[in-house]
Scaffold this motif. Structure first.
Motif, PDB file in Angstrom:
ATOM      1  N   GLY A 110       7.265   7.333  -2.513  1.00  0.00           N
ATOM      2  CA  GLY A 110       8.506   6.775  -1.989  1.00  0.00           C
ATOM      3  C   GLY A 110       8.395   6.100  -0.637  1.00  0.00           C
ATOM      4  O   GLY A 110       9.398   5.636  -0.087  1.00  0.00           O
ATOM      5  N   PHE A 111       7.182   6.020  -0.078  1.00  0.00           N
ATOM      6  CA  PHE A 111       7.019   5.372   1.225  1.00  0.00           C
ATOM      7  C   PHE A 111       6.972   3.852   1.069  1.00  0.00           C
ATOM      8  O   PHE A 111       6.328   3.339   0.146  1.00  0.00           O
ATOM      9  N   ASN A 112       7.629   3.143   1.978  1.00  0.00           N
ATOM     10  CA  ASN A 112       7.274   1.736   2.176  1.00  0.00           C
ATOM     11  C   ASN A 112       5.901   1.724   2.835  1.00  0.00           C
ATOM     12  O   ASN A 112       5.555   2.644   3.580  1.00  0.00           O
ATOM     13  N   VAL A 113       5.108   0.673   2.565  1.00  0.00           N
ATOM     14  CA  VAL A 113       3.728   0.714   3.064  1.00  0.00           C
ATOM     15  C   VAL A 113       3.368  -0.516   3.889  1.00  0.00           C
ATOM     16  O   VAL A 113       3.770  -1.634   3.576  1.00  0.00           O
ATOM     17  N   VAL A 114       2.602  -0.255   4.938  1.00  0.00           N
ATOM     18  CA  VAL A 114       1.993  -1.310   5.744  1.00  0.00           C
ATOM     19  C   VAL A 114       0.524  -1.367   5.355  1.00  0.00           C
ATOM     20  O   VAL A 114      -0.196  -0.356   5.481  1.00  0.00           O
ATOM     21  N   LEU A 115       0.102  -2.515   4.864  1.00  0.00           N
ATOM     22  CA  LEU A 115      -1.266  -2.687   4.376  1.00  0.00           C
ATOM     23  C   LEU A 115      -2.062  -3.500   5.388  1.00  0.00           C
ATOM     24  O   LEU A 115      -1.673  -4.617   5.734  1.00  0.00           O
ATOM     25  N   ILE A 116      -3.180  -2.955   5.828  1.00  0.00           N
ATOM     26  CA  ILE A 116      -3.979  -3.617   6.864  1.00  0.00           C
ATOM     27  C   ILE A 116      -5.382  -3.893   6.332  1.00  0.00           C
ATOM     28  O   ILE A 116      -6.019  -3.001   5.755  1.00  0.00           O
ATOM     29  N   ALA A 117      -5.863  -5.109   6.527  1.00  0.00           N
ATOM     30  CA  ALA A 117      -7.253  -5.465   6.185  1.00  0.00           C
ATOM     31  C   ALA A 117      -7.524  -6.863   6.736  1.00  0.00           C
ATOM     32  O   ALA A 117      -6.645  -7.481   7.354  1.00  0.00           O
ATOM     33  N   ARG A 118      -8.740  -7.360   6.490  1.00  0.00           N
ATOM     34  CA  ARG A 118      -9.094  -8.705   6.971  1.00  0.00           C
ATOM     35  C   ARG A 118      -8.728  -9.795   5.968  1.00  0.00           C
ATOM     36  O   ARG A 118      -8.428 -10.912   6.344  1.00  0.00           O
ATOM     37  N   ARG A 119      -8.761  -9.479   4.682  1.00  0.00           N
ATOM     38  CA  ARG A 119      -8.605 -10.530   3.662  1.00  0.00           C
ATOM     39  C   ARG A 119      -7.148 -10.701   3.252  1.00  0.00           C
ATOM     40  O   ARG A 119      -6.587  -9.873   2.545  1.00  0.00           O
ATOM     41  N   GLN A 120      -6.586 -11.830   3.705  1.00  0.00           N
ATOM     42  CA  GLN A 120      -5.178 -12.148   3.429  1.00  0.00           C
ATOM     43  C   GLN A 120      -4.875 -12.135   1.931  1.00  0.00           C
ATOM     44  O   GLN A 120      -3.900 -11.539   1.487  1.00  0.00           O
ATOM     45  N   GLU A 121      -5.736 -12.828   1.162  1.00  0.00           N
ATOM     46  CA  GLU A 121      -5.468 -12.982  -0.276  1.00  0.00           C
ATOM     47  C   GLU A 121      -5.497 -11.637  -0.987  1.00  0.00           C
ATOM     48  O   GLU A 121      -4.629 -11.327  -1.804  1.00  0.00           O
ATOM     49  N   ALA A 122      -6.513 -10.849  -0.695  1.00  0.00           N
ATOM     50  CA  ALA A 122      -6.636  -9.547  -1.364  1.00  0.00           C
ATOM     51  C   ALA A 122      -5.463  -8.643  -0.984  1.00  0.00           C
ATOM     52  O   ALA A 122      -4.940  -7.900  -1.824  1.00  0.00           O
ATOM     53  N   LEU A 123      -5.024  -8.742   0.274  1.00  0.00           N
ATOM     54  CA  LEU A 123      -3.851  -7.964   0.706  1.00  0.00           C
ATOM     55  C   LEU A 123      -2.611  -8.384  -0.086  1.00  0.00           C
ATOM     56  O   LEU A 123      -1.812  -7.536  -0.509  1.00  0.00           O
ATOM     57  N   ALA A 124      -2.469  -9.696  -0.284  1.00  0.00           N
ATOM     58  CA  ALA A 124      -1.293 -10.205  -0.994  1.00  0.00           C
ATOM     59  C   ALA A 124      -1.276  -9.709  -2.438  1.00  0.00           C
ATOM     60  O   ALA A 124      -0.219  -9.312  -2.961  1.00  0.00           O
ATOM     61  N   VAL A 125      -2.430  -9.708  -3.085  1.00  0.00           N
ATOM     62  CA  VAL A 125      -2.518  -9.246  -4.478  1.00  0.00           C
ATOM     63  C   VAL A 125      -2.148  -7.763  -4.562  1.00  0.00           C
ATOM     64  O   VAL A 125      -1.354  -7.344  -5.407  1.00  0.00           O
ATOM     65  N   THR A 126      -2.713  -6.979  -3.663  1.00  0.00           N
ATOM     66  CA  THR A 126      -2.441  -5.532  -3.679  1.00  0.00           C
ATOM     67  C   THR A 126      -0.976  -5.252  -3.366  1.00  0.00           C
ATOM     68  O   THR A 126      -0.323  -4.432  -4.023  1.00  0.00           O
ATOM     69  N   ALA A 127      -0.434  -5.957  -2.367  1.00  0.00           N
ATOM     70  CA  ALA A 127       0.973  -5.735  -1.995  1.00  0.00           C
ATOM     71  C   ALA A 127       1.902  -6.103  -3.157  1.00  0.00           C
ATOM     72  O   ALA A 127       2.861  -5.361  -3.445  1.00  0.00           O
ATOM     73  N   ALA A 128       1.607  -7.213  -3.817  1.00  0.00           N
ATOM     74  CA  ALA A 128       2.465  -7.638  -4.934  1.00  0.00           C
ATOM     75  C   ALA A 128       2.421  -6.603  -6.061  1.00  0.00           C
ATOM     76  O   ALA A 128       3.458  -6.286  -6.673  1.00  0.00           O
ATOM     77  N   ALA A 129       1.247  -6.074  -6.333  1.00  0.00           N
ATOM     78  CA  ALA A 129       1.120  -5.078  -7.411  1.00  0.00           C
ATOM     79  C   ALA A 129       1.915  -3.818  -7.062  1.00  0.00           C
ATOM     80  O   ALA A 129       2.597  -3.243  -7.920  1.00  0.00           O
ATOM     81  N   ILE A 130       1.851  -3.405  -5.810  1.00  0.00           N
ATOM     82  CA  ILE A 130       2.575  -2.187  -5.393  1.00  0.00           C
ATOM     83  C   ILE A 130       4.084  -2.416  -5.461  1.00  0.00           C
ATOM     84  O   ILE A 130       4.842  -1.570  -5.960  1.00  0.00           O
ATOM     85  N   GLU A 131       4.524  -3.579  -4.972  1.00  0.00           N
ATOM     86  CA  GLU A 131       5.977  -3.853  -5.006  1.00  0.00           C
ATOM     87  C   GLU A 131       6.496  -3.859  -6.442  1.00  0.00           C
ATOM     88  O   GLU A 131       7.573  -3.329  -6.730  1.00  0.00           O
ATOM     89  N   ALA A 132       5.716  -4.474  -7.339  1.00  0.00           N
ATOM     90  CA  ALA A 132       6.156  -4.571  -8.738  1.00  0.00           C
ATOM     91  C   ALA A 132       6.183  -3.197  -9.397  1.00  0.00           C
ATOM     92  O   ALA A 132       7.079  -2.880 -10.180  1.00  0.00           O
ATOM     93  N   ARG A 133       5.222  -2.386  -9.083  1.00  0.00           N
ATOM     94  CA  ARG A 133       5.076  -1.087  -9.758  1.00  0.00           C
ATOM     95  C   ARG A 133       5.945   0.002  -9.150  1.00  0.00           C
ATOM     96  O   ARG A 133       6.487   0.843  -9.851  1.00  0.00           O
ATOM     97  N   ARG A 134       6.098  -0.056  -7.825  1.00  0.00           N
ATOM     98  CA  ARG A 134       6.722   1.086  -7.135  1.00  0.00           C
ATOM     99  C   ARG A 134       8.094   0.793  -6.539  1.00  0.00           C
ATOM    100  O   ARG A 134       8.772   1.713  -6.063  1.00  0.00           O
TER     101      ARG A 134
END
Ligand SMILES: NC(=O)c1ccc[n+]([C@@H]2O[C@H](COP(=O)([O-])OP(=O)(O)OC[C@H]3O[C@@H](n4cnc5c(N)ncnc54)[C@H](OP(=O)(O)O)[C@@H]3O)[C@@H](O)[C@H]2O)c1
Length: 265
Positions: A21-45
């Protein structure tokens, strides 16, 4: 807040946090990979995500993250990212060892120092620092990495004691072989000639899934100060603790020095 969250275990920690149930802050160097992961989490959770493109080797990274989360009621920090210098200690240039210290030691220290007061002021929350089985003994071919992961583990254990009076849980999470984005495993004969046959001795041949390791972190977050990502890793750690140090270091050294990646060097 998940530091090192674009792929691998960090992405799994972020997804698991969102599952709680947490909103999440995702930190890393790769913008694109972050965007893919964030989109998957938003869609699923169905939670909110925020992406921060930050190089955790930058000495100013911790302050940048604290500033970029100043408007957020941070509940949990998972420090997952790692630099992993490998090979014989004298082989790579010295600069790589500074990165090792920045990513694995300095930035988690800064983040604990900057976010700790915010957690303590609330009287609740948690910090998990992701360490490794490599932290439990000298580990030839990954010597500086193992030393840095030991720093993280001991940092977490000390903070666990200091911060529990303030209602803040701290966990040193000892991760063993996990099939993440960079896991390369070992040859099937990696353990031939290596003494010892406890259940954890050959875990590198049977890596856990990132999802299982992430789920377990959240099950054990409140238990501190040191928890293991897999039962067999804990059994191995206990067995090794009773052995002469030379035996333990030699055993892991026979495995790591035979990894395929070092055979051509
Ligand atoms: N996998 C295993 O078998 C294993 C075993 C023991 C311990 N561990 C520990 O588990 C943790 C995660 O490992 P993993 O296998 O999941 O690694 P991974 O797949 O390589 O993922 C590492 C994550 O950290 C980020 N990262 C790395 N360096 C960074 C930097 N300088 N600045 C910002 N972000 C950075 C990466 O994103 P970007 O590349 O996009 O920046 C990525 O999201 C590490 O602490 C590692 O020591 C893993």
């Amino acid at each position: 807040v998940i530091a090192g969250a674009s792929v691998g275990l960090g992405a799994a920690f972020a997804d698991a946090a969102a599952g709680h149930g947490f909103n999440v802050v995702l930190i890393a160097r790769r913008q694109e990979a972050l965007a893919v992961t964030a989109a998957a989490i938003e869609a699923r959770r169905h939670v909110e995500t925020r992406r921060l493109v930050v190089d955790l080797a930058d000495p100013a990274a911790g302050q940048a993250i604290a500033d970029a989360t100043a408007d957020i009621d941070v509940g949990v920090l998972v420090y997952n990212a790692a630099a992993e210098p490998e090979g014989l200690f004298l082989a790579p240039p010295l600069a790589g060892y500074r990165t090792n210290l920045e990513v694995n030691c300095w930035t988690p220290t800064v983040l604990c120092h900057l976010l700790g007061p915010r957690l303590q002021a609330k009287g609740r929350g948690a910090v998990a620092i992701v360490s490794s089985m490599a932290a439990l003994q000298g580990i030839p071919m990954f010597t500086a990495y193992g030393a840095a992961k030991a720093y993280e583990l001991i940092l977490a254990e000390g903070l666990w004691h200091e911060w529990r009076a303030h209602g803040v849980d701290v966990l040193g999470y000892v991760v063993g072989a996990t099939a993440s984005s960079t896991f390369r495993g070992a040859a099937p004969d990696a353990y031939d000639g290596v003494a010892g046959s406890n259940p954890g001795a050959q875990r590198i041949l049977q890596p856990a899934s990132p999802e299982a390791v992430a789920a377990r972190l959240f099950e054990r977050l409140h238990l501190g100060p040191r928890q293991y990502s897999h039962d067999d890793d804990e059994i191995k750690a206990s067995a090794d603790a009773g052995l002469p140090r030379a035996e333990v270091v030699d055993a892991i050294g026979r495995v790591t020095s035979r990894l395929a990646r070092f055979q051509s060097r």
